[in-house]
Write a protein that holds these residues in place. Sequence first.
Motif, PDB file in Angstrom:
ATOM      1  N   LEU A  43     133.478   9.292 106.790  1.00 50.71           N
ATOM      2  CA  LEU A  43     134.534   8.902 107.729  1.00 50.71           C
ATOM      3  C   LEU A  43     135.525  10.047 107.931  1.00 50.71           C
ATOM      4  O   LEU A  43     135.909  10.372 109.059  1.00 50.71           O
ATOM      5  N   TRP A  44     135.928  10.653 106.825  1.00 52.73           N
ATOM      6  CA  TRP A  44     136.914  11.741 106.901  1.00 52.73           C
ATOM      7  C   TRP A  44     136.351  12.914 107.705  1.00 52.73           C
ATOM      8  O   TRP A  44     137.030  13.471 108.565  1.00 52.73           O
ATOM      9  N   GLU A  45     135.094  13.288 107.438  1.00 52.86           N
ATOM     10  CA  GLU A  45     134.511  14.437 108.123  1.00 52.86           C
ATOM     11  C   GLU A  45     134.208  14.128 109.588  1.00 52.86           C
ATOM     12  O   GLU A  45     134.386  14.977 110.453  1.00 52.86           O
ATOM     13  N   TRP A  46     133.777  12.923 109.874  1.00 50.91           N
ATOM     14  CA  TRP A  46     133.413  12.589 111.253  1.00 50.91           C
ATOM     15  C   TRP A  46     134.626  12.393 112.146  1.00 50.91           C
ATOM     16  O   TRP A  46     134.595  12.745 113.320  1.00 50.91           O
ATOM     17  N   PRO A  53     132.056  20.704 109.959  1.00 48.73           N
ATOM     18  CA  PRO A  53     130.936  20.932 110.893  1.00 48.73           C
ATOM     19  C   PRO A  53     130.380  19.648 111.488  1.00 48.73           C
ATOM     20  O   PRO A  53     129.796  19.671 112.571  1.00 48.73           O
ATOM     21  N   THR A  54     130.559  18.531 110.795  1.00 47.13           N
ATOM     22  CA  THR A  54     130.034  17.250 111.279  1.00 47.13           C
ATOM     23  C   THR A  54     131.078  16.426 112.025  1.00 47.13           C
ATOM     24  O   THR A  54     130.843  15.257 112.304  1.00 47.13           O
ATOM     25  N   HIS A  55     132.237  17.034 112.351  1.00 46.31           N
ATOM     26  CA  HIS A  55     133.297  16.285 113.031  1.00 46.31           C
ATOM     27  C   HIS A  55     132.808  15.805 114.395  1.00 46.31           C
ATOM     28  O   HIS A  55     132.191  16.549 115.155  1.00 46.31           O
ATOM     29  N   LEU A  56     133.108  14.538 114.716  1.00 47.28           N
ATOM     30  CA  LEU A  56     132.679  13.934 115.975  1.00 47.28           C
ATOM     31  C   LEU A  56     133.821  13.731 116.952  1.00 47.28           C
ATOM     32  O   LEU A  56     133.706  14.026 118.135  1.00 47.28           O
ATOM     33  N   GLY A  57     134.934  13.168 116.468  1.00 49.25           N
ATOM     34  CA  GLY A  57     136.036  12.801 117.343  1.00 49.25           C
ATOM     35  C   GLY A  57     136.622  11.477 116.902  1.00 49.25           C
ATOM     36  O   GLY A  57     136.605  11.125 115.728  1.00 49.25           O
ATOM     37  N   ALA A  58     137.109  10.710 117.868  1.00 48.68           N
ATOM     38  CA  ALA A  58     137.855   9.494 117.565  1.00 48.68           C
ATOM     39  C   ALA A  58     136.970   8.432 116.925  1.00 48.68           C
ATOM     40  O   ALA A  58     135.776   8.317 117.228  1.00 48.68           O
ATOM     41  N   ILE A  59     137.573   7.662 116.033  1.00 45.00           N
ATOM     42  CA  ILE A  59     136.920   6.476 115.485  1.00 45.00           C
ATOM     43  C   ILE A  59     136.810   5.428 116.589  1.00 45.00           C
ATOM     44  O   ILE A  59     137.530   5.487 117.593  1.00 45.00           O
ATOM     45  N   ASN A  60     135.877   4.477 116.445  1.00 48.07           N
ATOM     46  CA  ASN A  60     135.654   3.402 117.417  1.00 48.07           C
ATOM     47  C   ASN A  60     135.046   3.896 118.721  1.00 48.07           C
ATOM     48  O   ASN A  60     134.956   3.123 119.677  1.00 48.07           O
ATOM     49  N   GLU A  61     134.644   5.145 118.780  1.00 48.24           N
ATOM     50  CA  GLU A  61     133.924   5.651 119.946  1.00 48.24           C
ATOM     51  C   GLU A  61     132.571   6.152 119.467  1.00 48.24           C
ATOM     52  O   GLU A  61     132.503   6.944 118.528  1.00 48.24           O
ATOM     53  N   ILE A  62     131.503   5.687 120.082  1.00 42.89           N
ATOM     54  CA  ILE A  62     130.170   6.099 119.672  1.00 42.89           C
ATOM     55  C   ILE A  62     129.896   7.492 120.234  1.00 42.89           C
ATOM     56  O   ILE A  62     130.012   7.719 121.439  1.00 42.89           O
ATOM     57  N   ALA A  69     117.159  14.873 116.269  1.00 40.24           N
ATOM     58  CA  ALA A  69     117.602  15.338 114.951  1.00 40.24           C
ATOM     59  C   ALA A  69     116.610  16.356 114.401  1.00 40.24           C
ATOM     60  O   ALA A  69     115.411  16.312 114.701  1.00 40.24           O
ATOM     61  N   GLU A  70     117.131  17.289 113.592  1.00 42.97           N
ATOM     62  CA  GLU A  70     116.321  18.342 112.998  1.00 42.97           C
ATOM     63  C   GLU A  70     116.460  18.306 111.479  1.00 42.97           C
ATOM     64  O   GLU A  70     117.413  17.716 110.951  1.00 42.97           O
ATOM     65  N   PRO A  71     115.525  18.924 110.750  1.00 40.55           N
ATOM     66  CA  PRO A  71     115.608  18.904 109.278  1.00 40.55           C
ATOM     67  C   PRO A  71     116.918  19.453 108.730  1.00 40.55           C
ATOM     68  O   PRO A  71     117.374  19.038 107.669  1.00 40.55           O
ATOM     69  N   GLY A  72     117.555  20.366 109.445  1.00 44.68           N
ATOM     70  CA  GLY A  72     118.805  20.941 108.965  1.00 44.68           C
ATOM     71  C   GLY A  72     120.025  20.067 109.189  1.00 44.68           C
ATOM     72  O   GLY A  72     121.108  20.383 108.685  1.00 44.68           O
ATOM     73  N   ASP A  73     119.891  18.986 109.917  1.00 43.41           N
ATOM     74  CA  ASP A  73     121.027  18.085 110.147  1.00 43.41           C
ATOM     75  C   ASP A  73     121.354  17.332 108.864  1.00 43.41           C
ATOM     76  O   ASP A  73     120.469  16.754 108.228  1.00 43.41           O
ATOM     77  N   THR A  74     122.626  17.338 108.497  1.00 44.51           N
ATOM     78  CA  THR A  74     123.052  16.730 107.224  1.00 44.51           C
ATOM     79  C   THR A  74     124.162  15.712 107.420  1.00 44.51           C
ATOM     80  O   THR A  74     124.915  15.441 106.497  1.00 44.51           O
ATOM     81  N   TYR A  75     124.280  15.130 108.616  1.00 43.39           N
ATOM     82  CA  TYR A  75     125.366  14.171 108.818  1.00 43.39           C
ATOM     83  C   TYR A  75     125.107  12.858 108.102  1.00 43.39           C
ATOM     84  O   TYR A  75     125.998  12.045 107.970  1.00 43.39           O
ATOM     85  N   PHE A  76     123.890  12.583 107.689  1.00 36.88           N
ATOM     86  CA  PHE A  76     123.599  11.552 106.707  1.00 36.88           C
ATOM     87  C   PHE A  76     122.242  11.874 106.104  1.00 36.88           C
ATOM     88  O   PHE A  76     121.594  12.848 106.487  1.00 36.88           O
ATOM     89  N   VAL A  77     121.824  11.065 105.165  1.00 40.63           N
ATOM     90  CA  VAL A  77     120.640  11.400 104.388  1.00 40.63           C
ATOM     91  C   VAL A  77     119.379  11.199 105.219  1.00 40.63           C
ATOM     92  O   VAL A  77     119.155  10.134 105.792  1.00 40.63           O
TER      93      VAL A  77
END
Length: 206
Positions: A43-46, A53-62, A69-77
């Motif tokens: 939550l904190w990083e997104w 690096p994994t920051h997305l923006g505002a909460i409650n917005e998809i 997705a690629e093997p190097g993506d680490t935003y979740f397991v």
Amino acid sequence: MDAQTLKQQIATAHEKARADEGYWLGMAAFRYGFPLLEMHRSLWEWHVDTSAPTHLGAINEIHHTPRRAEPGDTYFVTPIVDAPYSRTFVDLSGGAVVLAVPPVTDRYFTVQLLDMYTNSFAYVGTRMGDTTGGDFLPAGPGWRGTVPDGITRVITAPTPPRLPPGPRHDPRRRRPRRRRPAEADRPAPRRPGHPQARPLGQPARP
């Protein structure tokens, strides 16, 4: 065996039992608390740490990733590497949220809803017969609001509001993903409609 020897053996056994009990209690506490820490870290990083690096923006917005997705993506397991993902945390502390899902009939898709212990407590998508889309209503436990007309399904989240480090949120992580057909099977690439989240009572976005 004399009484002194027996007393020493009993004391040794009690000491070992206390050590074993402490170890297993510690392991149980770790298993209980680790998912909460990981979810709050995400939550904190997104949504809070703009330097992550994994920051997305505002909460409650998809937030939608415009590529697979690629093997190097680490935003979740272990993301599925042949599917594009959309992600967010949803704050239910102020009431229910409308999850608007467009019709998706030409491919498999799923919206996975996780509680703060990383348990999947609900799905929206192909497996649930939701290919025609609809407005779904995720709500926190104990929510007693009025369900408006047009809601396809009410989804009750199991974990209660809590106070994480930083802003107060009652997050439920949502991970929509779509399996896309092989490149050779698609006559032309196109982006399907995206799910959207909005507070209950707020009009739908165009």
